[in-house]
Write an enzyme that holds these catalytic residues in place. Sequence first.
Site, PDB file in Angstrom:
ATOM      1  N   ASP A 114       0.832  -1.190  -0.110  1.00 39.43           N
ATOM      2  CA  ASP A 114      -0.022   0.055   0.196  1.00 39.43           C
ATOM      3  C   ASP A 114       1.027   1.185  -0.073  1.00 39.43           C
ATOM      4  OD1 ASP A 114      -2.383   1.861   0.611  1.00 39.43           O
ATOM      5  OD2 ASP A 114      -3.520   0.179   1.038  1.00 39.43           O
ATOM      6  N   HIS A 160       2.211   2.054  -3.091  1.00 34.95           N
ATOM      7  CA  HIS A 160       1.194   2.978  -3.731  1.00 34.95           C
ATOM      8  C   HIS A 160       1.630   4.558  -3.689  1.00 34.95           C
ATOM      9  CE1 HIS A 160      -2.367   0.137  -3.347  1.00 34.95           C
ATOM     10  NE2 HIS A 160      -1.457  -0.418  -4.091  1.00 34.95           N
TER      11      HIS A 160
END
Length: 357
Positions: free
Chosen positions: A177, A200
Amino acid sequence: AFKEAWKEACGFKGTVILLIPKGTYLIGPIKFTGPCKNVSSLVVQMKGYLKATTHLSRYGSSAGWVEFGWVEGLTLTGGGTFDGQGATAWPYNKCTTNSSCNLLPTNLKFVAMNKTVLRGITSLNSKFFHIALVECKNFKGSGINIFAPANSPNTDGIHIERSSSVYFSRSLIGTGDDCISIGQGNSQVTVTSISCGPGHGISVGSLGRYPNEGDVRGLVVRDCNMTGTMNGIRIKTWPDSPGQSAATNMTFENIVMNNVTNPIIIDQAYCPFASCTSLAPSRVKLSDINFKNIRGTSSSAVAVTLECSKGIPCQNIYLEDVHLDLMLSGNKQATSSCRNVRVKYIGTQIPPPCVFN
């Protein structure tokens, strides 16, 4: 044994060193809490390899594995490892599809800390966030290694919320993430020399999901590298915010993007679920944001996306010396996409600026 050692260290007077020696230790959820009233400085020398129990029933609803709270002047260092053993827990994560999901445990959590130094530790395979700061002041982190597979859900490397005077530098983060996520209520946060990937990217938000969120002010992200990440620099806010808030005075400077899908992205219609109930515009005001000397390669055709709120358009957005080439492009050039924003352009602009009618 850990609790007894902490009890003695916290009750000591003056300068204290608590040693977790080399060796492998399997431990369940544990809280190291203060205040340690007579301690002037407390150094935890973490040289061991800590493994988290995989029995989720042991954690209750606290959503934490190792937690430090209400301590002033803590230094956590020593080169040790916090291994969350998250692979067994990730299949139980419903947060990617369910907005009211139960949170899995964070590897290392700091709550209401002041004058904290975190240096030279490793976090592996957390069940959820790796490192989380909540209501901390004067926090310095450096030389941190954070690793989890690219497909591990919600394994944010470092999450910061309702904290001030926070500084993270010279760290390696590869996870499933956000490498670093800046949540609501933060001020004066500086992030430098971070190598991010997979993951991310470095994100502000998501903001505007809950009532009474605090503003984000005074963020600096500079001298960072993103490699193979889904996003580079991202600002994300929810539509139909229950209250008004703001994110302002933010600078992203000298960032290198290597094969990044969304190198620069503002998304004020953020919705990670299959569908969102409302199409009302976000009520988070974004202003005074600088993207400066952002360069490298984009793996998608749209290298710059600035999708702002129709209700509160972005203000004072600056792009200075941006050079993002399309990866494996042939002769094609990357493009920009903008909505509800006026951008001030300075210097080099590749992709070309948005055309406003």
